[in-house]
Motif scaffolding. Structure first.
Motif, PDB file in Angstrom:
ATOM      1  N   UNK A   1     105.776  96.745  66.708  1.00 36.44           N
ATOM      2  CA  UNK A   1     105.557  97.237  65.341  1.00 36.44           C
ATOM      3  C   UNK A   1     106.227  96.291  64.350  1.00 36.44           C
ATOM      4  N   UNK A   2     105.480  95.933  63.304  1.00 35.36           N
ATOM      5  CA  UNK A   2     106.023  95.161  62.183  1.00 35.36           C
ATOM      6  C   UNK A   2     105.943  96.011  60.927  1.00 35.36           C
ATOM      7  N   UNK A   3     107.091  96.406  60.389  1.00 33.48           N
ATOM      8  CA  UNK A   3     107.144  97.099  59.101  1.00 33.48           C
ATOM      9  C   UNK A   3     107.154  96.037  58.004  1.00 33.48           C
ATOM     10  N   UNK A   4     106.141  96.052  57.163  1.00 34.00           N
ATOM     11  CA  UNK A   4     105.956  95.009  56.151  1.00 34.00           C
ATOM     12  C   UNK A   4     106.488  95.469  54.796  1.00 34.00           C
ATOM     13  N   UNK A   5     107.362  94.688  54.218  1.00 31.82           N
ATOM     14  CA  UNK A   5     107.786  94.905  52.830  1.00 31.82           C
ATOM     15  C   UNK A   5     106.975  93.953  51.942  1.00 31.82           C
ATOM     16  N   UNK A   6     105.731  94.350  51.700  1.00 32.27           N
ATOM     17  CA  UNK A   6     104.795  93.518  50.946  1.00 32.27           C
ATOM     18  C   UNK A   6     105.262  93.300  49.508  1.00 32.27           C
ATOM     19  N   UNK A   7     104.670  92.313  48.834  1.00 34.71           N
ATOM     20  CA  UNK A   7     104.996  92.094  47.417  1.00 34.71           C
ATOM     21  C   UNK A   7     104.771  93.404  46.675  1.00 34.71           C
ATOM     22  N   UNK A   8     105.654  93.679  45.729  1.00 37.55           N
ATOM     23  CA  UNK A   8     105.652  94.979  45.074  1.00 37.55           C
ATOM     24  C   UNK A   8     106.740  95.884  45.603  1.00 37.55           C
ATOM     25  N   UNK A   9     107.296  95.547  46.777  1.00 38.39           N
ATOM     26  CA  UNK A   9     108.409  96.324  47.330  1.00 38.39           C
ATOM     27  C   UNK A   9     109.668  96.083  46.504  1.00 38.39           C
ATOM     28  N   UNK A  10     110.465  97.102  46.344  1.00 38.57           N
ATOM     29  CA  UNK A  10     111.747  96.960  45.669  1.00 38.57           C
ATOM     30  C   UNK A  10     112.793  96.420  46.637  1.00 38.57           C
ATOM     31  N   UNK A  11     113.836  95.826  46.080  1.00 37.53           N
ATOM     32  CA  UNK A  11     114.935  95.329  46.891  1.00 37.53           C
ATOM     33  C   UNK A  11     114.986  93.822  47.034  1.00 37.53           C
ATOM     34  N   UNK A  12     113.949  93.113  46.542  1.00 36.53           N
ATOM     35  CA  UNK A  12     113.889  91.661  46.721  1.00 36.53           C
ATOM     36  C   UNK A  12     113.777  90.927  45.380  1.00 36.53           C
ATOM     37  N   UNK A  13     114.239  91.571  44.332  1.00 33.30           N
ATOM     38  CA  UNK A  13     114.200  90.964  43.006  1.00 33.30           C
ATOM     39  C   UNK A  13     113.059  91.522  42.176  1.00 33.30           C
ATOM     40  N   UNK A  14     113.257  91.517  40.842  1.00 35.92           N
ATOM     41  CA  UNK A  14     112.266  92.161  39.983  1.00 35.92           C
ATOM     42  C   UNK A  14     110.966  91.371  39.904  1.00 35.92           C
ATOM     43  N   UNK A  15     111.005  90.047  40.093  1.00 33.32           N
ATOM     44  CA  UNK A  15     109.756  89.296  40.112  1.00 33.32           C
ATOM     45  C   UNK A  15     108.912  89.708  41.307  1.00 33.32           C
ATOM     46  N   UNK A  16     109.527  89.776  42.477  1.00 31.51           N
ATOM     47  CA  UNK A  16     108.817  90.192  43.692  1.00 31.51           C
ATOM     48  C   UNK A  16     108.244  91.602  43.517  1.00 31.51           C
ATOM     49  N   UNK A  17     109.030  92.494  42.899  1.00 33.43           N
ATOM     50  CA  UNK A  17     108.595  93.883  42.729  1.00 33.43           C
ATOM     51  C   UNK A  17     107.405  94.007  41.784  1.00 33.43           C
ATOM     52  N   UNK A  18     107.239  93.069  40.880  1.00 37.29           N
ATOM     53  CA  UNK A  18     106.170  93.168  39.878  1.00 37.29           C
ATOM     54  C   UNK A  18     104.876  92.477  40.297  1.00 37.29           C
ATOM     55  N   UNK A  19     104.880  91.809  41.445  1.00 38.68           N
ATOM     56  CA  UNK A  19     103.734  90.972  41.811  1.00 38.68           C
ATOM     57  C   UNK A  19     102.477  91.756  42.153  1.00 38.68           C
ATOM     58  N   UNK A  20     102.608  93.088  42.373  1.00 42.75           N
ATOM     59  CA  UNK A  20     101.412  93.867  42.676  1.00 42.75           C
ATOM     60  C   UNK A  20     100.970  94.751  41.506  1.00 42.75           C
ATOM     61  N   UNK A  21     101.615  94.632  40.349  1.00 35.67           N
ATOM     62  CA  UNK A  21     101.255  95.469  39.211  1.00 35.67           C
ATOM     63  C   UNK A  21      99.783  95.276  38.839  1.00 35.67           C
TER      64      UNK A  21
END
Length: 627
Positions: A431-451
């Motif tokens: 099993x691979x749990x994916x923290x895709x772009x848009x996930x929180x915890x990796x910087x606000x730029x990363x978190x906004x990439x799926x808006x």
């Protein structure tokens, strides 16, 4: 109502912590779904006034939260309530053995505060039948408690103070602006609040009760996140989070009297929380390290960081310090064990585990500690994830694989106990749990990439996760499926509809099928977040055509891979009728589809008998269509 340990035993609750078996087992033991479902779900952890006991919530064998207490010196925890109606313990009253409980009022679904006496008598402290209430904590002088409630308007939660002796209450802040209510200064003069604009843009204010003025404290321009956390002890120092000029949240201090302040602490990841012990002797700070919460405790006078020995690695879900500041209670969720209550003694430096949430029938050494991994997506962006390798494989063996997608949007897989994941890995699935772009915890730029891009680039990250599984050399390339819940279920359906053939099977757990329906059903208590959600995902009126274009309901005829759909009959976020419409459309196209409806569940499967059925159904579906 039973208040004895016998009630816990009658309910099948076993608490003995047991001993560390040490080493790694040479054999591989397969566990049944029933064994994983026997794992206890524990929340909270509050000291008694004398610091000799810790109060917490745990589910009984009916899947219902009740109140339990554990002695710090050891022994089996005892049940304080044994009810088929949820009784969620919040705290002991500061100077006696009365309990503060949260539960639904008898008249309906409004959440109220109740007082429970040692004799077992209950009293509704917030008896307005239609009012919903949320506990905010006790004052540092232990003379009152704070709570928010919405008696004036379903969408507006005002702040109240209640005297712990007389139980009389008064209004501290009328929340006409729809703010998120935060901490109160020790002298009750200031109430800190903040307003969300998006998930990473907010403003914060203080309500000055003396001057009757709401002061705007965040002067930053652009998208900057602010959140007030706590006041300093005995003064007007306000501690708050900010990410101004940074990708991550750091801790700031502002003296409301002088207007001076500055940065207190920062880390390589988001700071999640900060709080002080009752007299300010210690400051606790939590950091969102992907491999587990990094808990930092400082001696406030010297600034020295304490070395905390004997505590496990995992997600720290709750922290409480005793009134005398001699002990700290923690709720820690580990990869190979559900959350347990631990106590740390500051004088001796020793830690003690007070509960055992994992059933005795499961050896934690048979479960898997995930690897924190990174892999490139289609555009070269590094995507984080947690990778679980099954145990007991012969050299060169290959296994079926699953890409697991999280809820949100904006969730995050962290190192903690995921029972369905451990069950599937134990049965031989990677099993691979994916923290895709848009996930929180990796910087606000990363978190906004799926808006306004949901189901697009973030879904391509999941496809990259499939490539990671193949390149690991462990997984059969033609035997990879995708599974996820809530927003993750939406990604599952989107993967099958918009990228047919990429995944052999899909398992959708309560996934969003129609964004217009989900966005128009946001409950009143989430009103302060509505605009932030609309900004990130879309407005159901203004963006209807766009939302239709990404909603799987309108593209179900494209799904060709076998699909399992799980739905709660009382789900307030995802309509069962719309889900059934999608299932019918997939069936009409000739694709194998199974539909599992739990009429008595909402947006999660909570009842033990339903969870057993869910786990068995998922495994059988995968064995038939994937393995």
């Amino acid at each position: 109502m039973s208040r004895t340990a016998a009630a816990a035993l009658a309910a099948g609750v076993l608490w003995i912590c047991g001993c560390d078996k040490g080493g790694e087992p040479t054999n591989l033991e397969r566990y049944r779904a029933e064994q994983f479902v026997e794992a206890k779900e524990i929340r909270g952890g509050k000291f008694s006034p004398d610091a000799r006991q810790v109060l917490f919530a745990a589910k009984n064998d009916k899947g219902v939260f009740n109140a339990y207490v554990a002695d710090v010196d050891g022994g089996d925890p005892r049940a304080l309530t044994d009810s088929l109606q949820e009784h969620f313990p919040l705290a002991f009253f500061p100077r006696d053995r009365r309990l503060l409980l949260g539960r639904y009022a008898e008249e309906g679904r409004a959440w109220h505060l109740f007082l429970l006496t040692p004799e077992g008598d209950e009293r509704d402290l917030t008896p307005d039948a239609l009012t919903s209430v949320e506990f905010q904590g006790f004052s540092r002088d232990l003379k009152s408690l704070y709570y928010i409630a919405n008696p004036r308007d379903d969408k507006k939660f005002d702040l109240y103070e209640m005297d712990v002796e007389t139980l009389q209450c008064r209004l501290l802040f009328a929340n006409d602006g729809g703010f998120v209510v935060g901490p109160v200064s020790d002298d009750r003069r200031y109430v800190a609040v903040h307003k969300l604009h998006t998930s990473y843009d907010s403003d914060f204010y203080v309500w000055d009760r003396e001057q009757k003025v709401l002061k705007h404290l965040s002067a930053a321009t652009g998208e900057v996140y602010f959140k007030p956390l706590t006041f300093g002890v005995g003064n007007h120092d306000l501690y708050y989070l900010s990410d101004e000029g940074s990708q991550f949240n750091y801790l700031m201090r502002l003296d409301l009297d002088s207007g001076r302040g500055g940065k207190v602490e920062e880390a390589d990841w988001d700071i999640l929380f900060a709080e002080f012990s009752r007299t300010g002797r210690y400051r606790m700070v939590g950091v969102n390290n992907p491999s587990g919460t990094e808990l930092r405790v400082y001696a406030t006078a010297s600034g020295e960081r304490l070395s905390l020995r004997g505590l496990p690695r995992g997600q720290v879900m709750h922290v409480d310090l005793s009134h005398d500041e001699s002990r700290m209670a923690l709720l820690v969720n580990e990869a190979r064990s559900p959350a347990n209550v631990w106590v740390y003694d500051f004088e001796s430096g020793e830690s003690r585990q007070l509960t055992r949430a994992l059933p005795e029938s499961i050896d934690s050494r048979q479960l898997v500690e995930p690897e924190v991994v990174y892999f490139p997506s289609y555009d070269g962006l590094e995507i984080p994830g947690l990778f679980y390798r099954p145990r007991g494989l012969e050299e060169g063996a290959k296994v079926p694989g699953l890409v697991f997608t999280h809820g949100g949007p904006g969730g995050q897989f962290r190192v903690r106990f995921w029972p369905l994941v451990q069950y599937l890995v134990n049965q031989g699935y990677a099993v691979l749990q994916v923290n895709n772009r848009g996930s929180h915890g990796y910087g606000k730029t990363f978190a906004s990439l799926d808006d306004r891009r949901h189901g697009k680039e973030d879904l391509k990250d999941c496809l990259a996760g499939k490539r990671f599984l193949i390149e690991s050399g462990l997984v059969e390339p033609d035997h990879i499926g995708i599974i996820g819940g809530s927003y993750g279920g939406f990604l599952v359906l989107s993967a099958l509809a918009f990228h047919p053939g990429e995944f052999r099977v899909g398992v959708d757990l309560f996934g969003v099928v129609n964004w217009i329906g989900t966005l128009t059903s946001i409950p009143p208590w989430q009103e302060s977040m509505r605009q932030a959600i609309y900004t990130e995902v879309g407005d159901p009126e203004e963006d209807a055509e766009y939302l239709k274009s990404i909603s799987p309901l309108y593209h179900a005829d494209k799904i060709r891979s076998p699909l399992l759909v799980v739905q709660g009959g009382k789900d307030p976020r995802v309509s069962a009728e719309e889900t059934e419409e999608l299932v019918a459309a997939v069936k009409h196209g000739g694709t194998p589809v199974e539909y599992l409806l739990f009429p008595n569940e909402e947006h999660i499967v909570s009842r033990p008998e339903n969870r057993i059925k869910l786990y068995k159904t998922v495994l059988k579906f995968l064995q038939v269509h994937l393995k």
